[in-house]
Motif scaffolding. Structure first.
Motif, PDB file in Angstrom:
ATOM      1  N   LYS A 184       4.900   2.184   1.981  1.00 41.05           N
ATOM      2  CA  LYS A 184       6.113   2.021   1.179  1.00 41.05           C
ATOM      3  C   LYS A 184       7.278   2.763   1.819  1.00 41.05           C
ATOM      4  O   LYS A 184       7.144   3.911   2.239  1.00 41.05           O
ATOM      5  N   HIS A 206       0.861  -1.176   0.000  1.00 40.20           N
ATOM      6  CA  HIS A 206       0.000   0.000   0.000  1.00 40.20           C
ATOM      7  C   HIS A 206       0.903   1.233   0.000  1.00 40.20           C
ATOM      8  O   HIS A 206       1.962   1.239   0.636  1.00 40.20           O
ATOM      9  N   ASP A 207       0.478   2.276  -0.693  1.00 40.68           N
ATOM     10  CA  ASP A 207       1.307   3.478  -0.801  1.00 40.68           C
ATOM     11  C   ASP A 207       1.678   4.056   0.560  1.00 40.68           C
ATOM     12  O   ASP A 207       2.761   4.601   0.749  1.00 40.68           O
TER      13      ASP A 207
END
Length: 125
Positions: free
Chosen positions: A65, A61-62
């Protein structure tokens, strides 16, 4: 049937680290997609990170990261999530998930057929 056993949740201050572990207790010998979803109170469940245990391909998931790392153990039925630089918004119940249907094409948007009981992660500011 794949039974998933989680461990490693807990409470930390913001900026701290935790490591979650998940083992497929059935000792399933085949490669599969494994990963972590999470759900905070009042929010929808969301995928955090997934890995293909047959080749190590990952997806994140962004929001995690650069902070979280998913990895597999020596055995194909174990998987870890190293969580660094934790933030209060990471507070949630974290579920280990697994599925055998997708081969190496693991994705956070797939439906996962096997779920663990969940382990709580609480990050205080």
């Amino acid at each position: 049937q794949v039974q998933l056993l989680e461990s490693g949740g807990g409470s930390v201050q913001a900026g701290g680290s935790l490591r979650l572990s998940c083992t497929a207790a059935s000792g399933y010998p085949f490669s599969m997609c494994m990963g972590w979803f999470r759900q905070a109170p009042g929010t929808e469940r969301e995928g955090v990170a997934v890995i293909y245990t047959g080749g190590g391909v990952t997806a994140y998931h962004d929001s995690v990261k650069g902070r979280f790392t998913i990895s597999q153990g020596d055995a194909k039925n174990t998987m870890y999530l190293q969580m660094n630089s934790l933030k209060p918004e990471d507070t949630a119940l974290y579920y280990c998930v697994a599925d055998l249907r997708y081969g190496g094409r693991c994705s956070l948007t797939h439906e996962y057929g096997y779920w663990g009981q969940g382990t709580q992660v609480t990050v205080s500011s």
